[in-house]
Scaffold this motif. Structure first.
Motif, PDB file in Angstrom:
ATOM      1  N   ALA A 194       0.862  -1.181   0.000  1.00 49.75           N
ATOM      2  CA  ALA A 194       0.000   0.000   0.000  1.00 49.75           C
ATOM      3  C   ALA A 194       0.901   1.234   0.000  1.00 49.75           C
ATOM      4  O   ALA A 194       1.416   1.639   1.040  1.00 49.75           O
ATOM      5  N   MET A 195       1.102   1.816  -1.161  1.00 49.34           N
ATOM      6  CA  MET A 195       2.068   2.899  -1.321  1.00 49.34           C
ATOM      7  C   MET A 195       1.485   4.238  -0.873  1.00 49.34           C
ATOM      8  O   MET A 195       0.327   4.554  -1.161  1.00 49.34           O
ATOM      9  N   GLY A 196       2.276   5.027  -0.168  1.00 48.98           N
ATOM     10  CA  GLY A 196       1.902   6.389   0.165  1.00 48.98           C
ATOM     11  C   GLY A 196       1.363   6.571   1.569  1.00 48.98           C
ATOM     12  O   GLY A 196       1.019   5.608   2.258  1.00 48.98           O
ATOM     13  N   ASN A 197       1.303   7.836   1.975  1.00 49.89           N
ATOM     14  CA  ASN A 197       0.854   8.195   3.331  1.00 49.89           C
ATOM     15  C   ASN A 197      -0.671   8.158   3.409  1.00 49.89           C
ATOM     16  O   ASN A 197      -1.343   9.180   3.253  1.00 49.89           O
ATOM     17  N   ARG A 198      -1.194   6.994   3.677  1.00 55.05           N
ATOM     18  CA  ARG A 198      -2.635   6.768   3.745  1.00 55.05           C
ATOM     19  C   ARG A 198      -3.067   6.625   5.199  1.00 55.05           C
ATOM     20  O   ARG A 198      -2.655   5.682   5.880  1.00 55.05           O
ATOM     21  N   PRO A 199      -3.907   7.523   5.703  1.00 59.39           N
ATOM     22  CA  PRO A 199      -4.339   7.443   7.110  1.00 59.39           C
ATOM     23  C   PRO A 199      -5.100   6.174   7.445  1.00 59.39           C
ATOM     24  O   PRO A 199      -5.230   5.836   8.627  1.00 59.39           O
ATOM     25  N   ASP A 234       4.878  -2.154   8.758  1.00 59.18           N
ATOM     26  CA  ASP A 234       5.188  -3.489   8.259  1.00 59.18           C
ATOM     27  C   ASP A 234       5.585  -3.451   6.787  1.00 59.18           C
ATOM     28  O   ASP A 234       5.580  -2.400   6.149  1.00 59.18           O
ATOM     29  N   ALA A 235       5.901  -4.631   6.235  1.00 57.97           N
ATOM     30  CA  ALA A 235       6.469  -4.730   4.893  1.00 57.97           C
ATOM     31  C   ALA A 235       5.496  -4.327   3.794  1.00 57.97           C
ATOM     32  O   ALA A 235       5.925  -4.046   2.671  1.00 57.97           O
ATOM     33  N   LEU A 236       4.202  -4.269   4.081  1.00 54.46           N
ATOM     34  CA  LEU A 236       3.211  -3.951   3.058  1.00 54.46           C
ATOM     35  C   LEU A 236       2.770  -2.493   3.118  1.00 54.46           C
ATOM     36  O   LEU A 236       1.717  -2.123   2.601  1.00 54.46           O
ATOM     37  N   THR A 237       3.591  -1.638   3.743  1.00 59.21           N
ATOM     38  CA  THR A 237       3.342  -0.201   3.786  1.00 59.21           C
ATOM     39  C   THR A 237       4.561   0.532   3.233  1.00 59.21           C
ATOM     40  O   THR A 237       5.665  -0.030   3.143  1.00 59.21           O
ATOM     41  N   TYR A 238       4.358   1.807   2.871  1.00 60.10           N
ATOM     42  CA  TYR A 238       5.464   2.619   2.333  1.00 60.10           C
ATOM     43  C   TYR A 238       5.134   4.080   2.612  1.00 60.10           C
ATOM     44  O   TYR A 238       4.509   4.765   1.803  1.00 60.10           O
ATOM     45  N   GLN A 239       5.529   4.567   3.801  1.00 59.76           N
ATOM     46  CA  GLN A 239       5.126   5.890   4.245  1.00 59.76           C
ATOM     47  C   GLN A 239       6.325   6.690   4.758  1.00 59.76           C
ATOM     48  O   GLN A 239       7.412   6.156   4.963  1.00 59.76           O
TER      49      GLN A 239
END
Length: 535
Positions: free
Chosen positions: A337-342, A348-353
């Motif tokens: 899940a790419m980007g700063n999503r509230p 974890d490995a499935l985020t990119y913030q």
């Protein structure tokens, strides 16, 4: 018999001045704090405001433009902006290898040209304008050649000259580069060679990735928000007597709303908790490294230097912005899940913030602005130096220094000479000044001005005064010893001093090849378009 000292240079990535326990933070950094307590803490060390330029300057003892990286990795068409290390600049590793040292690097290179992470199959690693550490003096290398990586699932890594294709299930970049670094030290000790280790972390640079147990250490810590955290850090600094005077804290950045107005408080607190966990994990890894040095009988004879490449990073990780340049799946095919999503908690490995401007404002307390800028928040880092056999512990030191001074310091400590020629190329004279007298508690004052330029943001510090400007804005003048938070502009009452400093700066900029940012930016955009087309 006096042993030839080892040298370990540890560089943090995008860590602000106030992010260590020894500089007022609530983040737990006991291992780094112990190095500062038992060694020297320099409170007025300057970097070059951004990753690539600082690394180029630190490695070569030259200002970034003289080293070939006046901006970042893109080639803008001049020697000062070619985007990779110039042949008339020699690295610390090249100088020390010539003096009989085993030279090792683990971590982030980022001085070998431009790369687009989504297009790794088109990378030309190791060609003439994409040199690797092994081509610039390092016997061993493990890490990344570009500027950022996924901490659990790197998109491209090298070990020496070969690409790393597989990763264990428990892979985490901070841990991995430390483990490899310890192995390199063990090899050097077995070979009975003094070693130079450049341990170049990507922590705590985005993406916000950390072990769950490390994040859990900060559950609830940041629920009070950025205003209270920033104030608490400043009060702790003052109580510690960290600086030569208790400067007034700069106001909350104008782009940052009060915490009371924030609607996504749980998400924001989790971002900062993850960032703190990344700093804490880096500290744990340094503790592991120190334990290995002691086990190998090398701790007393090793100079350890620790600093950050720039101030805290205010970059927002937009899905259609920075995030679009990086892979959106892990190496085993899981979707990120790419980007700063509230609606997505980071870590974890499935985020990119990223942790964004409000928390970067905390990291850089009490100073103004951030990475990219040459006001104090963008260029200030503590320098920690520890060498039991070389110098005794001392109170915080406030003399103004620059990363360009690290190479001559290391050469003096090791007794290595400064190469005048390498590979048929005459090497530029070193532009730094050795800090050894300062580290040994002797009177020391830098003889030459310190210069800064990045993306048109410019500054010069000479003695206690600093002239600084934002790109496209007027010059400002500050007495940094009285007002390091840059709140009281003296420009109108110091016209003679201002003219003199402008003359010094412009002379340096002309000789160095500094390009007007209005000219450089279109070249940068064209270079990016060309890279994308070729990919």
């Amino acid at each position: 018999m006096t042993r030839t000292p080892n040298v370990i240079l540890i560089l943090a990535d995008d860590m602000g001045f106030a992010d260590l326990g020894c500089t007022g933070s609530e983040i737990r950094t006991p291992n780094i704090d112990a190095l500062a307590r038992d060694g020297a803490l320099l409170t007025a060390m300057y970097n070059c405001a951004r990753c690539c330029p600082t690394r180029a300057s630190l490695l070569t003892g030259l200002y970034p433009h003289n080293a070939g990286i006046g901006h970042m990795g893109a080639d803008l068409g001049t020697p000062a902006y070619q985007g990779f290390l110039r042949n008339d600049a020699a690295t610390i590793a090249e100088h020390l290898r010539a003096a009989g040292y085993r030279t090792c690097m683990s971590g982030k290179w980022h001085v070998g040209g431009d790369f687009i992470a989504r297009e790794v199959d088109s990378w030309r690693v190791g060609d003439i304008d994409h040199p690797t550490p092994r081509q610039r003096g390092f016997d061993r290398f493990y890490g990344i050649v570009d500027g950022v990586t996924h901490f659990f699932s790197p998109h491209y890594m090298l070990e020496d000259d070969a690409r790393v294709d597989t990763y264990p299930e428990d892979f985490y970049f901070t841990d991995a580069i430390t483990d490899k670094a310890i192995g390199m030290i063990e090899e050097s000790v077995a070979m009975e060679q003094p070693f130079f280790l450049y341990l170049a972390h990507t922590a705590p640079h985005w993406p916000l990735h950390a072990h769950p147990e490390d994040i859990a250490r900060y559950d609830g810590v940041y629920d009070k928000g950025w205003d209270a955290t920033r104030t608490a850090r400043h009060e702790t600094m003052n109580a510690m007597g960290l600086f030569q005077t208790n400067w007034q804290i700069s106001p909350r950045d104008t782009d940052v709303q009060p915490w009371a107005a924030e609607t996504n408080r749980d998400w924001e607190a989790r971002k900062m908790a993850t960032y703190a966990a990344m700093v804490g994990r880096m500290d744990q890894s340094i503790g592991t490294l120190i334990a290995a040095l002691k086990r190998l009988g090398q701790f007393e004879d090793t100079l350890i230097l620790f600093l950050s490449d720039n101030g805290g990073c205010a970059e927002f990780m937009a899905e259609d912005g920075w995030a679009k340049f990086f892979p959106d799946t892990t190496h085993d095919g899981r979707r990120i899940a790419m980007g700063n999503r509230p609606d997505v908690m980071p870590g974890d490995a499935l985020t990119y913030q990223s942790y964004d401007k409000p928390w970067a404002n905390v990291s850089n307390a009490p100073f103004r602005l951030f990475k990219h800028y040459v006001h104090e928040g963008g260029i200030s880092t503590p320098l920690i130096a520890h060498w039991p056999r070389g110098f005794a512990q001392q109170a915080p030191v406030h003399a103004a220094c620059h990363v360009v001074d690290l190479l001559p310091t290391i050469l003096e400590v090791t007794g290595a000479g400064y190469l005048s020629e390498l590979g048929g190329h005459a090497i530029q004279p070193c532009q730094g000044e050795s800090l050894v007298p300062l580290l040994r508690g002797q009177a020391w004052e830098r003889e030459q001005p310190i210069f800064f330029e990045h993306e048109g943001n410019a500054a010069i510090r000479l003695g206690q005064f600093k002239l600084v400007r934002l790109h496209g804005k007027d010059w400002e003048l500050y007495d940094i010893e009285a007002d390091r938070t840059e709140l009281h502009d003296l420009i109108h009452g110091e016209q003679d001093r201002t003219r003199d400093l402008i003359r010094h700066y412009q002379d340096w900029a002309d000789k160095t090849g500094v390009m007007d940012w209005n000219t450089a930016l279109p070249r940068l955009l064209a270079a990016w378009e060309m890279d994308s087309a070729e990919g």
